[in-house]
Design a protein around this motif. Structure first.
Motif, mmCIF file in Angstrom:
data_model
loop_
_atom_site.group_PDB
_atom_site.id
_atom_site.type_symbol
_atom_site.label_atom_id
_atom_site.label_comp_id
_atom_site.label_asym_id
_atom_site.label_seq_id
_atom_site.Cartn_x
_atom_site.Cartn_y
_atom_site.Cartn_z
ATOM 1 N N SER A 534 0.852 -1.201 0.000
ATOM 2 C CA SER A 534 0.000 0.000 0.000
ATOM 3 C C SER A 534 0.881 1.242 0.000
ATOM 4 O O SER A 534 2.055 1.190 0.370
ATOM 5 C CB SER A 534 -0.908 0.031 1.240
ATOM 6 N N PHE A 535 0.248 2.381 -0.433
ATOM 7 C CA PHE A 535 0.909 3.693 -0.333
ATOM 8 C C PHE A 535 0.438 4.373 0.962
ATOM 9 O O PHE A 535 -0.372 3.816 1.711
ATOM 10 C CB PHE A 535 0.547 4.571 -1.546
ATOM 11 N N ASP A 536 0.946 5.632 1.243
ATOM 12 C CA ASP A 536 0.468 6.415 2.389
ATOM 13 C C ASP A 536 -1.042 6.639 2.264
ATOM 14 O O ASP A 536 -1.583 6.751 1.146
ATOM 15 C CB ASP A 536 1.181 7.777 2.453
ATOM 16 N N ASN A 537 -1.730 6.734 3.408
ATOM 17 C CA ASN A 537 -3.169 7.053 3.484
ATOM 18 C C ASN A 537 -4.023 5.942 2.864
ATOM 19 O O ASN A 537 -5.139 6.187 2.394
ATOM 20 C CB ASN A 537 -3.531 8.371 2.781
ATOM 21 N N ALA A 538 -3.522 4.695 2.820
ATOM 22 C CA ALA A 538 -4.232 3.625 2.115
ATOM 23 C C ALA A 538 -5.427 3.138 2.917
ATOM 24 O O ALA A 538 -5.398 3.047 4.143
ATOM 25 C CB ALA A 538 -3.291 2.461 1.822
ATOM 26 N N THR A 539 -6.499 2.818 2.175
ATOM 27 C CA THR A 539 -7.695 2.233 2.802
ATOM 28 C C THR A 539 -7.717 0.706 2.633
ATOM 29 O O THR A 539 -8.628 0.038 3.105
ATOM 30 C CB THR A 539 -8.954 2.828 2.175
ATOM 31 N N GLY A 540 -6.708 0.145 1.923
ATOM 32 C CA GLY A 540 -6.586 -1.302 1.750
ATOM 33 C C GLY A 540 -5.275 -1.609 1.054
ATOM 34 O O GLY A 540 -4.545 -0.698 0.639
ATOM 35 N N CYS A 541 -4.911 -2.937 0.898
ATOM 36 C CA CYS A 541 -3.662 -3.338 0.264
ATOM 37 C C CYS A 541 -3.982 -4.005 -1.075
ATOM 38 O O CYS A 541 -5.087 -4.508 -1.301
ATOM 39 C CB CYS A 541 -2.885 -4.305 1.157
ATOM 40 N N ALA A 542 -2.998 -4.039 -1.991
ATOM 41 C CA ALA A 542 -3.135 -4.659 -3.300
ATOM 42 C C ALA A 542 -2.015 -5.675 -3.469
ATOM 43 O O ALA A 542 -0.921 -5.498 -2.914
ATOM 44 C CB ALA A 542 -3.080 -3.602 -4.392
ATOM 45 N N PRO A 543 -2.223 -6.733 -4.261
ATOM 46 C CA PRO A 543 -1.154 -7.719 -4.458
ATOM 47 C C PRO A 543 -0.003 -7.110 -5.238
ATOM 48 O O PRO A 543 -0.210 -6.297 -6.137
ATOM 49 C CB PRO A 543 -1.838 -8.834 -5.237
ATOM 50 N N CYS A 544 1.210 -7.488 -4.855
ATOM 51 C CA CYS A 544 2.399 -6.968 -5.519
ATOM 52 C C CYS A 544 2.360 -7.420 -6.975
ATOM 53 O O CYS A 544 2.145 -8.609 -7.270
ATOM 54 C CB CYS A 544 3.651 -7.506 -4.814
ATOM 55 N N PRO A 545 2.521 -6.556 -7.988
ATOM 56 C CA PRO A 545 2.393 -6.934 -9.393
ATOM 57 C C PRO A 545 3.556 -7.804 -9.847
ATOM 58 O O PRO A 545 4.640 -7.780 -9.275
ATOM 59 C CB PRO A 545 2.360 -5.601 -10.117
ATOM 60 N N ALA A 546 3.335 -8.623 -10.917
ATOM 61 C CA ALA A 546 4.395 -9.456 -11.496
ATOM 62 C C ALA A 546 5.559 -8.587 -11.915
ATOM 63 O O ALA A 546 5.377 -7.446 -12.365
ATOM 64 C CB ALA A 546 3.849 -10.235 -12.699
ATOM 65 N N GLY A 547 6.781 -9.135 -11.773
ATOM 66 C CA GLY A 547 7.992 -8.395 -12.131
ATOM 67 C C GLY A 547 8.435 -7.441 -11.052
ATOM 68 O O GLY A 547 9.348 -6.651 -11.267
ATOM 69 N N HIS A 548 7.779 -7.459 -9.888
ATOM 70 C CA HIS A 548 8.107 -6.550 -8.790
ATOM 71 C C HIS A 548 8.140 -7.339 -7.489
ATOM 72 O O HIS A 548 7.586 -8.440 -7.400
ATOM 73 C CB HIS A 548 7.054 -5.439 -8.666
ATOM 74 N N PHE A 549 8.784 -6.717 -6.474
ATOM 75 C CA PHE A 549 8.711 -7.277 -5.133
ATOM 76 C C PHE A 549 8.282 -6.165 -4.182
ATOM 77 O O PHE A 549 8.517 -4.982 -4.453
ATOM 78 C CB PHE A 549 10.048 -7.927 -4.716
ATOM 79 N N CYS A 550 7.608 -6.488 -3.067
ATOM 80 C CA CYS A 550 7.035 -5.513 -2.126
ATOM 81 C C CYS A 550 7.500 -5.879 -0.730
ATOM 82 O O CYS A 550 6.805 -6.588 0.019
ATOM 83 C CB CYS A 550 5.509 -5.511 -2.197
ATOM 84 N N PRO A 551 8.711 -5.399 -0.309
ATOM 85 C CA PRO A 551 9.246 -5.768 1.002
ATOM 86 C C PRO A 551 8.419 -5.139 2.120
ATOM 87 O O PRO A 551 8.193 -3.926 2.114
ATOM 88 C CB PRO A 551 10.668 -5.223 0.976
ATOM 89 N N SER A 552 7.982 -5.933 3.061
ATOM 90 C CA SER A 552 7.217 -5.460 4.235
ATOM 91 C C SER A 552 6.034 -4.598 3.832
ATOM 92 O O SER A 552 5.718 -3.601 4.489
ATOM 93 C CB SER A 552 8.139 -4.690 5.192
ATOM 94 N N GLY A 553 5.401 -4.908 2.718
ATOM 95 C CA GLY A 553 4.196 -4.192 2.297
ATOM 96 C C GLY A 553 4.470 -2.852 1.653
ATOM 97 O O GLY A 553 3.528 -2.106 1.372
ATOM 98 N N MET A 554 5.768 -2.500 1.388
ATOM 99 C CA MET A 554 6.080 -1.210 0.786
ATOM 100 C C MET A 554 5.675 -1.207 -0.679
ATOM 101 O O MET A 554 5.488 -2.263 -1.293
ATOM 102 C CB MET A 554 7.571 -0.911 0.919
ATOM 103 N N PRO A 555 5.555 -0.038 -1.304
ATOM 104 C CA PRO A 555 5.154 0.037 -2.708
ATOM 105 C C PRO A 555 6.088 -0.778 -3.604
ATOM 106 O O PRO A 555 7.259 -0.985 -3.285
ATOM 107 C CB PRO A 555 5.213 1.525 -3.023
ATOM 108 N N PRO A 556 5.593 -1.290 -4.790
ATOM 109 C CA PRO A 556 6.354 -2.198 -5.655
ATOM 110 C C PRO A 556 7.687 -1.618 -6.116
ATOM 111 O O PRO A 556 7.776 -0.426 -6.424
ATOM 112 C CB PRO A 556 5.417 -2.412 -6.842
ATOM 113 N N VAL A 557 8.726 -2.556 -6.174
ATOM 114 C CA VAL A 557 10.048 -2.231 -6.697
ATOM 115 C C VAL A 557 10.339 -3.258 -7.785
ATOM 116 O O VAL A 557 10.113 -4.465 -7.604
ATOM 117 C CB VAL A 557 11.126 -2.307 -5.589
ATOM 118 N N GLN A 558 10.857 -2.809 -8.963
ATOM 119 C CA GLN A 558 11.129 -3.741 -10.059
ATOM 120 C C GLN A 558 12.167 -4.781 -9.654
ATOM 121 O O GLN A 558 13.143 -4.472 -8.961
ATOM 122 C CB GLN A 558 11.657 -2.979 -11.278
#
Length: 687
Positions: A534-558
């Motif tokens: 999720s990003f700041d001020n999020a009302t929910g979480c989204a699955p990390c997109p393919a080709g990316h990783f999301c450490p500790s729920g942070m926004p996607p990184v290629q």
């Protein structure tokens, strides 16, 4: 020199032995070849430097003069002039004119000035001059010249005068007068008068005399004047007058006539009403304050025979008989006499008379009342008050209003203090408001505490930020988690929006950070599940997109090079041996034909002479009898061609030879007699 030089203009050569020419002195000139210079004559001048070839004798300008040998023009002095060019002297200005330095003409003398000898001088005070006068003249009588430089004398106003040569006008004194521009004042006629500064005289008024024209003076007692007189006339025998009388009169009431002594006043205690009869002795019960009258004593007064005044009845007593001074009656209790009364007065309502000697009634003190004829006042009891001024006949003890209290002897209702109340009339004290209520000053009931406020001890206080209160609460309460109370006086906590959170007792909501989320009115943020973000001020979480990783729920990184993620991952997976990927890959791919995989360096191209057809195996050395023109293929040599191991191309068999073994480049077979080879042949051709 072969020849002598002619002396130059404005130079001179005095003798034949001259070895140089000399410049003419200032004020002189010469032509060429002169042995001496010529001085400029009177009326001319030379203003150039010595030896200046252009120098000439020039005529002096008008207003200037030049003597023999002048080097410059001299201006005419003040008081002189010359009107033409070429003058050798200036002339004096005529009388009545003047000039300044360098004048070509003289100017007529200005008004207010004298001009003699060509000089202009301002006229002194007391004198004046008109335009072109040579001398100042003394101002004529009836006028004055107050300042220096007077051009026109100023006329004296009526009532003033001035002798010739005056700098100011003088006022006419009492008994005299003047018209405008007079040089003296004229005395008033006999029987007429004037004040200072008079423009005329007036006739002396009746009852007055005007000696030598002076202002009017009243005629003294026993004399008179009918008007227009310098002296008053004495009254005839048997007549009298007051001061300022215009005529004498017969003896006044209160006197009797006497031909020798005039009017004789009656002695004290006697009176006369007609001025002629004998004086009468004043009767008891009457007063004769003057000899002209007999007046009956008013009620409350007494007098004996021959009295000049009525005596007031003393305070505390009544005097019902004016002609009996001794018949005084003492006032009884509950009554009073202030004096000068025929009867005693009953004490008024809301007053008291403490004893029989009372000379006045006394007003009841504030907070007390009485009925008529009382010797003391009654104090108002607790719960009542008197709000009128002392002695007010309408004053009564009144019950206190609701919201007020009255102690014994109150003169006014006291309002209940803030935080207290009383709901009925006639109270002697107020009660404290219950918790959760409050009151203002003078309240008859307590009010439930307003929302957003606390009420303890009857006082209302606004809730501070971070707290709130509902209607009727005694105390403010900390705002619950997931809500905030931003301002003073909050009545309802405000829920945090989704994507924000607040701990209990917050004045504002805080934004959820990346990797967390919240719904509405949450008191904390929840971390995203593994592989979600999720990003700041999020009302929910989204699955990390393919080709990316999301450490500790942070926004996607290629994903970096040579790694991949199929989606929903906290970390990227390294590519298997022999496979590679670009940044942000969702899967790895095999190495291309002509390359082999390397887990460290990715796909590596085979070296020349080697090849790979699947991208996984090691590069294969190109076999003899085959050619590897690229690293992606291995091609068999055609008949007539040969190659050694690691060759990139097949070599054609030379003419005259046959090459039956493609993988044996050295096994060339020479054609036998009766056969031939044109080249690129596996076998020789029979002729």
């Amino acid at each position: 020199q072969a020849n002598c030089t002619v002396c130059a203009r404005n130079h001179f050569c005095p003798d034949s032995s001259s070895n140089s020419q000399q410049a003419c002195a200032f004020g002189s000139v010469s032509e060429e070849g002169q042995t001496a210079c010529d001085i400029c004559g009177a009326g001319a001048f030379v203003n150039s430097s010595m030896g200046d070839a252009e120098a000439v004798c020039s005529e002096c300008d008008a207003g200037h003069f030049c003597v023999n040998g002048s080097t410059s023009m001299e201006p005419c002095a003040a008081g002189t002039y010359v009107g033409h060019r070429g003058a050798s002297e200036c002339m004096a200005c005529p009388e009545g004119t003047y000039s300044l330095v360098g004048a070509s003409s003289c100017v007529p003398c200005e008004a207010g000035h004298s001009c003699t000898g060509g000089a202009k001088t301002a006229c002194l005070p007391t004198t004046y001059a008109e335009v072109g006068w040579a001398n100042c003249t003394v101002c004529p009588g009836g006028t004055f010249c107050a300042v220096t430089g007077t051009s026109v004398p100023e006329a004296c106003a009526a009532g003033f005068w001035a002798a010739a040569g005056s700098s100011h006008c003088r006022a006419c004194r009492s008994g005299t007068f003047s018209a405008e521009a007079w040089d003296n004042c004229t005395a008033c006629a006999s029987g007429w008068y004037s004040f200072d500064n008079a423009t005329g005289c007036a006739p002396c008024p009746a009852g007055h005399f005007c000696p030598s024209g002076m202002p009017p003076v009243q005629c003294p007692v026993n004399s008179f004047s009918a008007g227009g007189e310098e002296a008053c006339t004495a009254c005839p025998e048997g007549e009298v007058s007051d001061c300022g009388a215009s005529a004498c009169m017969e003896c006044a009431v209160g006197t009797v006539g006497n031909s020798t002594h005039g009017c004789i006043i009656c002695v004290t205690g006697y009176y006369s009403t007609d001025g002629h009869a004998d004086c009468t002795h004043c009767e008891a019960g009457r007063a004769c304050p003057t000899t002209r009258e007999s007046v009956a004593c008013e009620l409350g007064y007494t007098s004996g025979a021959g009295s000049t005044s009525c005596v007031p009845c003393p305070a505390g007593y009544a005097c019902p008989y004016p002609d009996q001074p001794g018949a005084q009656v003492a006032c009884t209790a509950g009554t009073f006499s202030a004096g000068v009364q025929a009867n005693c007065t009953v004490c008024a309502r809301n007053h008291f008379c403490p004893d029989s000697s009372s000379n006045s009634q006394q007003a009841c003190a504030f907070g007390s009342v009485s009925e008529e004829g009382q010797t003391a006042c009654d104090i108002c009891g607790a719960g009542a008050f008197v709000n009128s001024s002392m002695g007010d006949a309408e004053a009564v003890c009144s019950e206190c209003d609701a919201g007020h209290f009255c102690v014994n002897g109150s003169t006014s209702m006291e309002p209940c203090a803030a935080g207290t109340y009383v709901g009925h009339r006639g109270a002697s004290e107020c009660m404290a408001c219950p918790e959760g209520t409050y009151s203002l000053v003078g309240a008859s009931s307590c009010v439930p505490c307003e929302a957003g406020h606390s009420c303890t001890g009857g006082a209302k206080t606004a809730c501070l930020p971070t707290t709130y209160a509902e209607v009727g609460w005694a105390n403010c309460t900390v705002c619950p988690g997931g809500t905030f109370c931003a301002v003073t006086g909050t009545s309802v906590p405000e829920a945090c929006a989704a994507g924000f959170w607040a701990a209990a007792g917050s004045s504002h909501c805080r934004a959820c950070r990346s990797g967390t989320f919240s719904a509405e009115a949450w008191d904390n943020c929840t971390a995203c599940a593994s592989g979600w973000y999720s990003f700041d001020n999020a009302t929910g979480c989204a699955p990390c997109p393919a080709g990316h990783f999301c450490p500790s729920g942070m926004p996607p990184v290629q994903c970096p090079v040579n790694s991949f993620s199929a989606g929903g991952e906290e970390a990227c997976t390294a590519c298997p041996e022999g496979e590679v990927s670009d940044c942000g890959a969702s899967a790895c791919m095999e190495c291309a034909v002509g390359t082999v995989g390397n887990s460290t360096h990715g796909c590596i191209i085979c070296v020349t002479g080697y090849y790979s057809t699947d991208g996984h195996a090691d590069c294969t050395h190109c076999e003899a009898g085959r050619a590897c023109p690229t690293t992606r293929e291995s091609v068999a040599c055609e008949l007539g061609y040969t190659s050694g191991a690691g060759s990139t191309s097949c070599v054609p068999c030379p003419a005259g030879y046959a090459c039956p073994y493609p993988d044996q480049p050295g096994a060339q077979v020479a054609c036998t007699a009766g056969t031939f080879s044109a080249g690129v042949q596996a076998n020789c051709t029979v002729c």
